[in-house]
Each structure stands twice: as structure tokens, then as C-alpha cells.
Design a protein around this motif. Structure first.
Motif, mmCIF file in Angstrom:
data_model
loop_
_atom_site.group_PDB
_atom_site.id
_atom_site.type_symbol
_atom_site.label_atom_id
_atom_site.label_comp_id
_atom_site.label_asym_id
_atom_site.label_seq_id
_atom_site.Cartn_x
_atom_site.Cartn_y
_atom_site.Cartn_z
ATOM 1 N N LYS A 120 57.599 38.254 35.078
ATOM 2 C CA LYS A 120 57.135 37.449 36.211
ATOM 3 C C LYS A 120 55.608 37.338 36.199
ATOM 4 N N ALA A 121 54.951 38.445 35.904
ATOM 5 C CA ALA A 121 53.493 38.459 35.860
ATOM 6 C C ALA A 121 52.977 37.603 34.706
ATOM 7 N N ASP A 122 53.644 37.674 33.556
ATOM 8 C CA ASP A 122 53.234 36.889 32.392
ATOM 9 C C ASP A 122 53.297 35.390 32.677
ATOM 10 N N LYS A 123 54.321 34.968 33.392
ATOM 11 C CA LYS A 123 54.461 33.541 33.725
ATOM 12 C C LYS A 123 53.330 33.068 34.626
ATOM 13 N N LEU A 124 52.846 33.968 35.444
ATOM 14 C CA LEU A 124 51.805 33.615 36.411
ATOM 15 C C LEU A 124 50.409 33.642 35.820
ATOM 16 N N CYS A 125 50.179 34.520 34.861
ATOM 17 C CA CYS A 125 48.821 34.814 34.398
ATOM 18 C C CYS A 125 48.037 33.580 33.954
ATOM 19 N N GLY A 126 48.685 32.649 33.271
ATOM 20 C CA GLY A 126 47.988 31.462 32.785
ATOM 21 C C GLY A 126 47.433 30.596 33.905
ATOM 22 N N ASP A 127 48.069 30.620 35.060
ATOM 23 C CA ASP A 127 47.659 29.783 36.195
ATOM 24 C C ASP A 127 46.950 30.568 37.292
ATOM 25 N N LEU A 128 46.750 31.852 37.090
ATOM 26 C CA LEU A 128 46.252 32.701 38.165
ATOM 27 C C LEU A 128 44.804 32.402 38.534
ATOM 28 N N GLY A 129 43.939 32.308 37.529
ATOM 29 C CA GLY A 129 42.524 32.055 37.797
ATOM 30 C C GLY A 129 41.870 33.193 38.560
ATOM 31 N N ILE A 130 40.804 32.847 39.279
ATOM 32 C CA ILE A 130 40.062 33.841 40.054
ATOM 33 C C ILE A 130 40.726 34.026 41.419
ATOM 34 N N ILE A 131 41.010 35.259 41.758
ATOM 35 C CA ILE A 131 41.637 35.561 43.044
ATOM 36 C C ILE A 131 40.599 35.583 44.157
ATOM 37 N N GLY A 132 39.436 36.148 43.864
ATOM 38 C CA GLY A 132 38.389 36.198 44.877
ATOM 39 C C GLY A 132 37.169 36.963 44.404
ATOM 40 N N ASP A 133 36.046 36.696 45.059
ATOM 41 C CA ASP A 133 34.793 37.390 44.780
ATOM 42 C C ASP A 133 34.483 38.365 45.905
ATOM 43 N N ILE A 134 33.914 39.508 45.533
ATOM 44 C CA ILE A 134 33.569 40.539 46.504
ATOM 45 C C ILE A 134 32.088 40.865 46.365
ATOM 46 N N THR A 135 31.357 40.778 47.456
ATOM 47 C CA THR A 135 29.968 41.225 47.479
ATOM 48 C C THR A 135 29.955 42.686 47.903
ATOM 49 N N VAL A 136 29.533 43.537 46.992
ATOM 50 C CA VAL A 136 29.553 44.983 47.257
ATOM 51 C C VAL A 136 28.167 45.409 47.731
ATOM 52 N N SER A 137 28.056 45.686 49.023
ATOM 53 C CA SER A 137 26.773 46.110 49.594
ATOM 54 C C SER A 137 26.810 47.570 50.036
ATOM 55 N N GLY A 138 28.006 48.169 49.957
ATOM 56 C CA GLY A 138 28.136 49.566 50.339
ATOM 57 C C GLY A 138 29.492 50.110 49.941
ATOM 58 N N ILE A 139 29.655 51.411 50.076
ATOM 59 C CA ILE A 139 30.946 52.045 49.829
ATOM 60 C C ILE A 139 31.302 52.904 51.046
ATOM 61 N N ASP A 140 32.595 53.108 51.234
ATOM 62 C CA ASP A 140 33.085 53.831 52.407
ATOM 63 C C ASP A 140 33.778 55.116 52.000
ATOM 64 N N LEU A 141 33.526 56.167 52.785
ATOM 65 C CA LEU A 141 34.284 57.405 52.624
ATOM 66 C C LEU A 141 35.536 57.261 53.472
ATOM 67 N N MET A 142 36.700 57.274 52.821
ATOM 68 C CA MET A 142 37.963 57.010 53.487
ATOM 69 C C MET A 142 38.773 58.296 53.664
ATOM 70 N N LYS A 143 39.399 58.385 54.815
ATOM 71 C CA LYS A 143 40.362 59.453 55.067
ATOM 72 C C LYS A 143 41.760 58.877 54.922
ATOM 73 N N SER A 144 42.608 59.543 54.162
ATOM 74 C CA SER A 144 43.981 59.099 53.947
ATOM 75 C C SER A 144 44.936 60.094 54.587
ATOM 76 N N ALA A 199 32.761 57.271 56.982
ATOM 77 C CA ALA A 199 31.315 57.035 56.845
ATOM 78 C C ALA A 199 31.087 55.913 55.839
ATOM 79 N N SER A 200 29.953 55.254 55.952
ATOM 80 C CA SER A 200 29.592 54.190 55.009
ATOM 81 C C SER A 200 28.213 54.469 54.436
ATOM 82 N N VAL A 201 28.069 54.143 53.160
ATOM 83 C CA VAL A 201 26.781 54.309 52.478
ATOM 84 C C VAL A 201 26.339 52.946 51.961
ATOM 85 N N GLN A 202 25.142 52.514 52.322
ATOM 86 C CA GLN A 202 24.609 51.227 51.881
ATOM 87 C C GLN A 202 23.912 51.397 50.532
#
Length: 198
Positions: free
Chosen positions: A155-179, A192-195
Motif C-alpha cells: 500500500k505504501a509503495d503504491k502511494l510513494c510515487g504520488d506522495l510528494g512533500i507532506i509539510g514543512d516544519i520551522t524548528v525554533s525550539g524543542i520541548d521536554l515531554m512527559k509521557s 518545558a521548552s528550549v528556544q
């Protein structure tokens, strides 16, 4: 009683790049298409989609401020950068897939630099370094049983040729996450977040 106290004083933590809502929606649409393969996959929920920078595991809450302070110093001056989500792949490979992921492109050298700085400062605090195995990716889902793997790969192989770019992300910081692990799956919280441009 002591064990219960220890659980309260510990949190399961990781550093992450969180995604904008529009990119998450596109990833969920991609998941919806892949779901039609009817493979036995535990899909990452929309609100939990992220790019992992460093997984820390169970950490004493008393160390959180120290961790944030050190990463803030290490990441300062890395600068804002852009990542592009595109392409699909599988870990450990398409023959026996266990994880389906979306690829990360564009300013990968800056992402790797950020990861290296986080790794180095966390190593000083006692965490093992795994910088050699860092493979930037975004996990879409995990296969519960390998027997459905080839259906999903096809299923993934059939899609890959037409997938293109999913999205762009501007990374200005990272977050400390609790799971927090629950019966319905993990629940994430930003502690917490670090810029990156300070």
C-alpha cells in the motif's frame, strides 16, 4: 508504600520537536489511506505525532530543572531551521516491517547538530549516548504482528510515487515531554521548552 512514592517522583521523559496542527492533519490523512490496507497497526494519534530528539526514560522529577538548564545552554545558538516531511519507509526494513515512518529532509545537518548537542549535555548528566544511531524520522505507526507487513508495504509503495512533500516544519525550539502510559495509549504533556535562537 515506598514504591508508590518512587512512582510519583519519577516521570517518563523525552525531548521532541512538536508539529504544527496543519502538518499533523496531513499526516492523519496519510494514516487514513494506509489504514485501508487493514494491517494490524497501532497508529500514533494525531495529538502525539512528533519528531524525537532524545528519549530519556524514567527520570526523577528532582532532576528536571537541571536537565532543562543544561539543554538550554547546549542548544543556545543552534538557530532556527526548516525540516521537510516526505517519503515513507519501514524499520528495520520492508521485508519484516515493525515501524512505518515518514522521512525527514532539508536542513538535516542542523537537526543532527541539535541532536548531538543534546546528546553531549545529557551524557554529562549520566545518560548513555546513542548519537551514532540517530536516524531522523517521524513514526506513523507500529505493526502489532509482522504477518500483515507486506500488505502495508504494498500500500505504501503504491502511494510513494504520488506522495510528494507532506509539510514543512520551522524548528525554533524543542520541548521536554512527559509521557504517561495509560490503557488508551500514551498521554503527552509539555513540561518545558528550549528556544534555539537565544
Amino acid at each position: 508504600m515506598d514504591r508508590q512514592v518512587m512512582r510519583v517522583l519519577q516521570s517518563r521523559l523525552f525531548w521532541a520537536v512538536n508539529l504544527p496542527v496543519d502538518v499533523k492533519r496531513k499526516l492523519v490523512n496519510l494514516q487514513s489511506y494506509l489504514r485501508t490496507a487493514q494491517a494490524n497497526v497501532k497508529w500514533v494519534e494525531q495529538h502525539n505525532l512528533h519528531l524525537t530528539v532524545k528519549f530519556l526514560g524514567d527520570v526523577a522529577d528532582s532532576r528536571i530543572s537541571e536537565i532543562v538548564r543544561n539543554v538550554n545552554e547546549a542548544a543556545a545558538g543552534t538557530g532556527v531551521f526548516t525540516l521537510t516531511l516526505s517519503g515513507l519507509g519501514f524499520f528495520p526494513g520492508s521485508r519484516r516491517p515493525r515501524i512505518i515512518w515518514v522521512g525527514v529532509q532539508d536542513e538535516l545537518h542542523k537537526f543532527r547538530l541539535l541532536h548531538k548537542r543534546v546528546e553531549e549535555c545529557m551524557a554529562v548528566l549520566g545518560w548513555a549516548s546513542d548519537s551514532q544511531s540517530f536516524a531522523p524520522h517521524l513514526t506513523l505507526g507500529r505493526l502489532r504482528t509482522p504477518r500483515d507487513g507486506q500488505v502495508l508495504v504494498s500500500k505504501a509503495d503504491k502511494l510513494c510515487g504520488d506522495l510528494g512533500i507532506i509539510g514543512d516544519i520551522t524548528v525554533s525550539g524543542i520541548d521536554l515531554m512527559k509521557s504517561e502510559l495509560t490503557r488508551k495509549g500514551p498521554v503527552y504533556q509539555v513540561l518545558a521548552s528550549v528556544q534555539l535562537n537565544t
